[in-house]
Design a protein around this motif. Structure first.
Motif, short mmCIF file in Angstrom:
data_model
loop_
_atom_site.label_atom_id
_atom_site.label_comp_id
_atom_site.label_asym_id
_atom_site.label_seq_id
_atom_site.Cartn_x
_atom_site.Cartn_y
_atom_site.Cartn_z
N GLU A 194 0.92 -1.33 0.10
CA GLU A 194 -0.05 0.01 0.04
C GLU A 194 0.72 1.27 -0.22
O GLU A 194 0.62 2.31 -0.63
CB GLU A 194 -1.08 0.06 1.11
N ASN A 197 2.48 1.51 -3.53
CA ASN A 197 1.20 2.20 -4.39
C ASN A 197 1.08 3.62 -4.36
O ASN A 197 0.81 4.12 -5.20
CB ASN A 197 -0.28 1.32 -4.02
N LEU A 226 -2.46 -4.33 -8.33
CA LEU A 226 -2.03 -2.97 -8.19
C LEU A 226 -1.34 -2.40 -9.28
O LEU A 226 -1.07 -1.23 -9.11
CB LEU A 226 -1.51 -2.72 -6.85
#
Length: 349
Positions: A194, A197, A226
């Protein structure tokens, strides 16, 4: 004195690295070391392979029989259990055989049994002679549960400064952010992805995942979903952790739970700054804004802010690196760990 060191399995990991360091380095005129563990890549690291007993990962009754035979044959005086399962083996053997060996238990991680009421405390107080906690946090936690304080000594994990030598980093345009941990749920690689990203628009940043484990496929699928295949690289198993850590400009620790992870000490030793979740005894190594950054919660934005700060302000990185190396040299060397552990063994005479 004949000591049998036991651990679950000899695969790459912090507790297993600790085990091998002790086996390789402990030395005393009256000390003889024997080992028992399930096989793994770290068997090759054992110095006294002729004293190694291979056990199973699952066949507990057969393991107990094998270990009991070793205890009798080698006239073992002390069992040093490096997992709760090994401690339970030792308790079972002593109760059923009446062999008067002592039991030392090094508590490397949190265990399910701790949450099962008073049974864990009863076993510790009744059958374990000495407990080594790898952080003051863990010692305090054990005492709060009801374990007798007089049984517990804090002995910090130690870094081999010859293996993890300091290295000054060359400044370049690329900024490499890494994580070195078993690919398992508790290490929380989801948060690492995360973060990657969130920062994927920054062309100079690249992210690297080192390690292997049961979450390998899940992590690979997450990278793909992703659209981070160009940004995040999975390295796989790492046989030379010092090399990977040196190659990183920054190391992250994102775990759900920790006790006192070796990897942060290794990073501080080689000169790689760390941004870590504040869990367990980590704050006993990383001093916030002195030797690294501590993040109180699993917040993507908080990690991203500190990553960008260290990339843009390299003087902060240099301060962390300098202070971190000094802190390891003063508090967390393998020699200190060995000396303190030997003291615990000699108490059993």
């Amino acid at each position: 004195m004949n000591v049998l060191m036991m651990t679950d399995k000899l695969v790459t990991g912090g507790a297993e690295s600790y085990f091998c360091k002790l086996e390789n380095t402990l030395s005393h005129p009256d000390l003889h070391i024997y080992t028992a563990a399930a096989t793994g890549d770290l068997v090759s690291k054992l110095k006294h392979k002729h004293n190694y007993t291979e056990i199973s990962r699952k066949n507990h009754l057969d393991n107990i029989r094998k270990i009991k035979r070793t205890i009798i044959k080698q006239k073992i005086d002390v069992i040093h259990a490096n997992s709760l399962r090994m401690a339970l083996y030792a308790i079972a053997i002593r109760r059923t055989s009446q062999i008067p060996f002592k039991i030392i238990y090094t508590k490397h991680n949190q265990t399910v049994l701790e949450s099962k009421g008073p049974l864990f405390v009863y076993l510790m107080n009744r059958y374990i002679d000495q407990i080594i906690a790898v952080s003051q946090y863990e010692k305090d936690k054990l005492i709060s549960l009801g374990v007798q304080a007089k049984k517990i000594q804090t002995i910090y994990n130690g870094v081999d400064l010859e293996q993890f030598r300091f290295q000054t980093k060359e400044k370049g345009e690329a900024f490499h952010v890494g994580i070195l941990a078993r690919l398992s749920e508790e290490k929380n690689h989801t948060l690492f992805l995360e973060i990657a990203n969130k920062l994927k628009a920054m062309p100079s940043l690249t992210f690297h995942i080192a390690g292997e484990g049961p979450e390998n496929e899940k992590i690979a699928n997450k990278i793909s979903s992703l659209g981070l295949s160009h940004k995040v690289k999975m390295i796989g198993a790492v046989n030379q952790p010092e090399r990977f850590i040196k190659e990183m400009d920054l190391l992250l620790l994102t775990s759900h739970t920790e006790v006192f992870p070796m990897v942060i000490l290794e990073a501080m030793a080689v000169g790689t700054p760390v941004i870590s979740i504040d869990r367990g005894g980590i704050k006993e190594a990383i001093q916030h804004e002195e030797t690294g950054y501590l993040i109180p919660d699993h917040q993507v934005e908080a990690y991203c802010e500190k990553i960008v700060t260290l990339q843009l302000h390299r003087h902060l990185t240099e301060n962390f690196v300098h202070n971190g190396r000094i802190r390891v040299e003063e508090n967390f060397t393998v020699n200190k760990m060995i000396d303190r552990t030997l003291e615990e063994y000699l108490k059993c005479i």
